[in-house]
Design a protein around this motif. Structure first.
Motif, mmCIF file in Angstrom:
data_model
loop_
_atom_site.group_PDB
_atom_site.id
_atom_site.type_symbol
_atom_site.label_atom_id
_atom_site.label_comp_id
_atom_site.label_asym_id
_atom_site.label_seq_id
_atom_site.Cartn_x
_atom_site.Cartn_y
_atom_site.Cartn_z
ATOM 1 N N SER A 104 -4.602 -0.252 -5.873
ATOM 2 C CA SER A 104 -6.088 -0.530 -5.054
ATOM 3 C C SER A 104 -5.692 0.155 -3.639
ATOM 4 O O SER A 104 -4.771 0.297 -3.137
ATOM 5 C CB SER A 104 -6.199 -2.115 -5.035
ATOM 6 N N SER A 158 2.677 10.609 -6.409
ATOM 7 C CA SER A 158 2.019 10.236 -7.636
ATOM 8 C C SER A 158 0.714 11.094 -7.786
ATOM 9 O O SER A 158 0.282 11.179 -9.121
ATOM 10 C CB SER A 158 1.480 8.637 -7.653
ATOM 11 N N ARG A 159 0.360 11.703 -6.631
ATOM 12 C CA ARG A 159 -0.990 12.294 -6.849
ATOM 13 C C ARG A 159 -0.533 13.552 -7.467
ATOM 14 O O ARG A 159 -1.322 14.169 -8.456
ATOM 15 C CB ARG A 159 -1.366 12.715 -5.382
ATOM 16 N N GLY A 180 4.132 -6.144 -2.486
ATOM 17 C CA GLY A 180 4.235 -5.431 -1.112
ATOM 18 C C GLY A 180 4.802 -6.445 -0.112
ATOM 19 O O GLY A 180 4.061 -7.570 -0.025
ATOM 20 N N LYS A 210 4.228 9.477 -1.701
ATOM 21 C CA LYS A 210 2.853 10.250 -1.069
ATOM 22 C C LYS A 210 3.256 11.507 -0.386
ATOM 23 O O LYS A 210 2.816 11.780 0.748
ATOM 24 C CB LYS A 210 2.228 9.280 -0.018
ATOM 25 N N ASN A 252 0.957 -1.276 -0.089
ATOM 26 C CA ASN A 252 -0.174 -0.073 -0.069
ATOM 27 C C ASN A 252 0.713 1.256 -0.103
ATOM 28 O O ASN A 252 0.368 2.311 0.023
ATOM 29 C CB ASN A 252 -0.879 -0.075 1.397
ATOM 30 N N VAL A 253 1.907 1.127 0.031
ATOM 31 C CA VAL A 253 2.973 2.230 -0.181
ATOM 32 C C VAL A 253 2.976 3.198 -1.366
ATOM 33 O O VAL A 253 3.258 4.272 -1.360
ATOM 34 C CB VAL A 253 4.506 2.033 0.351
ATOM 35 N N GLY A 254 2.416 2.450 -2.376
ATOM 36 C CA GLY A 254 2.264 3.239 -3.537
ATOM 37 C C GLY A 254 3.051 3.043 -4.934
ATOM 38 O O GLY A 254 3.287 3.582 -5.632
ATOM 39 N N LYS A 255 3.642 1.528 -4.750
ATOM 40 C CA LYS A 255 4.463 1.084 -5.938
ATOM 41 C C LYS A 255 3.740 1.145 -7.237
ATOM 42 O O LYS A 255 4.500 1.695 -8.228
ATOM 43 C CB LYS A 255 4.941 -0.130 -5.499
ATOM 44 N N SER A 256 2.506 0.439 -7.345
ATOM 45 C CA SER A 256 1.931 0.475 -8.725
ATOM 46 C C SER A 256 1.612 1.712 -9.183
ATOM 47 O O SER A 256 1.781 1.967 -10.401
ATOM 48 C CB SER A 256 0.830 -0.518 -8.272
ATOM 49 N N SER A 257 1.040 2.751 -8.173
ATOM 50 C CA SER A 257 0.630 4.027 -8.683
ATOM 51 C C SER A 257 1.841 4.894 -9.210
ATOM 52 O O SER A 257 1.885 5.352 -10.271
ATOM 53 C CB SER A 257 0.073 4.743 -7.602
ATOM 54 N N GLY A 305 -1.965 -5.235 -0.025
ATOM 55 C CA GLY A 305 -1.753 -6.768 -0.632
ATOM 56 C C GLY A 305 -2.331 -7.011 -2.108
ATOM 57 O O GLY A 305 -2.462 -8.069 -2.627
ATOM 58 N N HIS A 306 -2.250 -5.964 -2.797
ATOM 59 C CA HIS A 306 -3.119 -6.036 -4.245
ATOM 60 C C HIS A 306 -2.148 -6.687 -5.287
ATOM 61 O O HIS A 306 -2.628 -7.838 -5.691
ATOM 62 C CB HIS A 306 -3.415 -4.749 -4.634
ATOM 63 N N THR A 307 -1.066 -6.311 -5.364
ATOM 64 C CA THR A 307 -0.022 -6.879 -6.215
ATOM 65 C C THR A 307 0.690 -8.141 -5.649
ATOM 66 O O THR A 307 1.407 -8.147 -4.444
ATOM 67 C CB THR A 307 1.243 -5.887 -6.687
ATOM 68 N N ASP A 348 2.648 14.461 -0.910
ATOM 69 C CA ASP A 348 1.550 15.156 -0.891
ATOM 70 C C ASP A 348 0.744 15.293 0.449
ATOM 71 O O ASP A 348 0.073 16.309 0.547
ATOM 72 C CB ASP A 348 0.450 15.022 -2.074
HETATM 73 P P1 GTP Z 1 0.526 -3.224 -2.884
HETATM 74 O O1 GTP Z 1 0.210 -3.827 -4.466
HETATM 75 O O2 GTP Z 1 -0.818 -3.587 -2.196
HETATM 76 O O3 GTP Z 1 1.718 -3.787 -2.289
HETATM 77 O O4 GTP Z 1 0.194 -1.830 -2.891
HETATM 78 P P2 GTP Z 1 1.057 -0.667 -3.692
HETATM 79 O O5 GTP Z 1 2.262 -0.249 -3.107
HETATM 80 O O6 GTP Z 1 1.282 -1.079 -5.276
HETATM 81 O O7 GTP Z 1 0.115 0.487 -3.688
HETATM 82 P P3 GTP Z 1 -0.911 1.512 -4.701
HETATM 83 O O8 GTP Z 1 -0.287 1.870 -5.934
HETATM 84 O O9 GTP Z 1 -2.027 0.338 -5.147
HETATM 85 O O10 GTP Z 1 -1.538 2.419 -4.030
HETATM 86 C C1 GTP Z 1 -2.303 2.224 -2.676
HETATM 87 C C2 GTP Z 1 -3.077 3.455 -2.437
HETATM 88 O O11 GTP Z 1 -2.203 4.379 -2.156
HETATM 89 C C3 GTP Z 1 -4.105 3.784 -3.213
HETATM 90 O O12 GTP Z 1 -5.187 4.032 -2.579
HETATM 91 C C4 GTP Z 1 -3.564 5.015 -4.056
HETATM 92 O O13 GTP Z 1 -4.683 5.812 -4.475
HETATM 93 C C5 GTP Z 1 -2.870 5.657 -2.752
HETATM 94 N N1 GTP Z 1 -1.760 6.506 -3.372
HETATM 95 C C6 GTP Z 1 -0.744 6.046 -4.228
HETATM 96 N N2 GTP Z 1 0.468 6.922 -4.393
HETATM 97 C C7 GTP Z 1 -0.280 7.927 -3.719
HETATM 98 C C8 GTP Z 1 0.413 9.405 -3.806
HETATM 99 O O14 GTP Z 1 1.329 9.741 -4.017
HETATM 100 N N3 GTP Z 1 -0.316 9.983 -2.918
HETATM 101 C C9 GTP Z 1 -1.480 9.751 -2.242
HETATM 102 N N4 GTP Z 1 -1.941 10.456 -1.298
HETATM 103 N N5 GTP Z 1 -2.039 8.538 -2.157
HETATM 104 C C10 GTP Z 1 -1.349 7.805 -3.033
#
Ligand code: GTP
Ligand code: MG
Length: 200
Positions: free
Chosen positions: A53, A181-182, A83, A144, A33-38, A57-59, A146
């Motif tokens: 997501s 990413s935002r 993650g 993140k 959930n740290v935002g890797k995929s985003s 734990g999405h990826t 922002d």
């Molecule tokens: P896993 O695949 O579960 O390990 O997660 P992940 O690290 O790939 O995270 P993912 O990119 O799915 O984003 C997780 C959540 O964080 C989502 O709700 C995104 O919208 C949010 N998010 C991602 N990047 C940012 C950012 O730069 N700023 C903010 N505020 N939220 C973000």
């Protein structure tokens, strides 16, 4: 990156799945959930190529993407890693260890830490141990951003870098990248790092 095209390649859980991919490669790692995929979507300038997501734990496997130049040769692979730290304290599959220990084309792991958290958790430290053990070059990405007031950023990144350098002194770059990413803050810096470490 506007002159390049990105596409999904494969989902992999062992070497046999990705052995044929021989272009220079970078990977994105970090807690669930740290935002890797985003972040990979932001780097690739794509809205939805990589699934993201709200649920941690999405990826759950290694997802490989290709970035090619429209103008000529030069292709690189970008890997979205599952993650860690979601199901249990120290949880990653053997395929993660296999990937980090054997992947010769892997040029750098970008390790994400959430700005607001401001410190490494034990799962981050365990992951850094792996990077150090297998001599995988790594760079911290504080993300993140922002969610923070900009005045706090320098203090947080220097504390996190200090903590990480103690664990992975021989592989960690001294500079962290601060981004979101935002807002797309710092994405250009990250893109430049990806291209240069892959020799493009
Ligand atoms: P896993 O695949 O579960 O390990 O997660 P992940 O690290 O790939 O995270 P993912 O990119 O799915 O984003 C997780 C959540 O964080 C989502 O709700 C995104 O919208 C949010 N998010 C991602 N990047 C940012 C950012 O730069 N700023 C903010 N505020 N939220 C973000
Ligand atoms: Mg993900």
């Amino acid at each position: 990156f506007r002159h390049r095209s990105a596409k999904f390649l494969i989902t992999a859980v062992n070497q046999g799945h990705y052995r044929h991919l021989t272009h220079p490669e970078v990977a994105f790692a970090g807690r669930s959930n740290v935002g890797k995929s985003s972040l990979i979507n932001s780097v690739l300038c794509s809205q939805k190529l990589v699934k993201t997501s709200k649920k941690p734990g999405h990826t759950s496997a290694l997802n490989f993407f290709a970035l090619s130049s429209r103008a000529g040769p030069g292709e690189i692979s970008i890997v979205d890693m599952p993650g860690y730290g979601f199901r249990s304290r120290n949880e990653w599959g053997d395929f993660i260890v296999e990937y980090l220990s054997k992947r010769k084309v892997l040029r750098r792991v970008f390790m994400l830490v959430e700005a607001k958290v401001g410190e490494l958790k034990s799962t981050d430290e365990n992951f850094l141990d792996l990077l150090e053990e297998y001599k995988v070059p790594a760079q911290l990405v504080i993300t993140k951003a922002d969610k923070l007031k900009s005045a706090d950023t320098d203090q947080i990144s220097s504390a996190v870098i200090k903590q990480a350098t103690r664990i992975a002194p021989s592989v960690l770059l001294p500079q962290a990248i601060y981004c979101s990413s935002r807002t797309r803050m710092g994405i250009d810096v990250l893109q430049a790092e990806v291209l240069s470490v892959c020799g493009l």
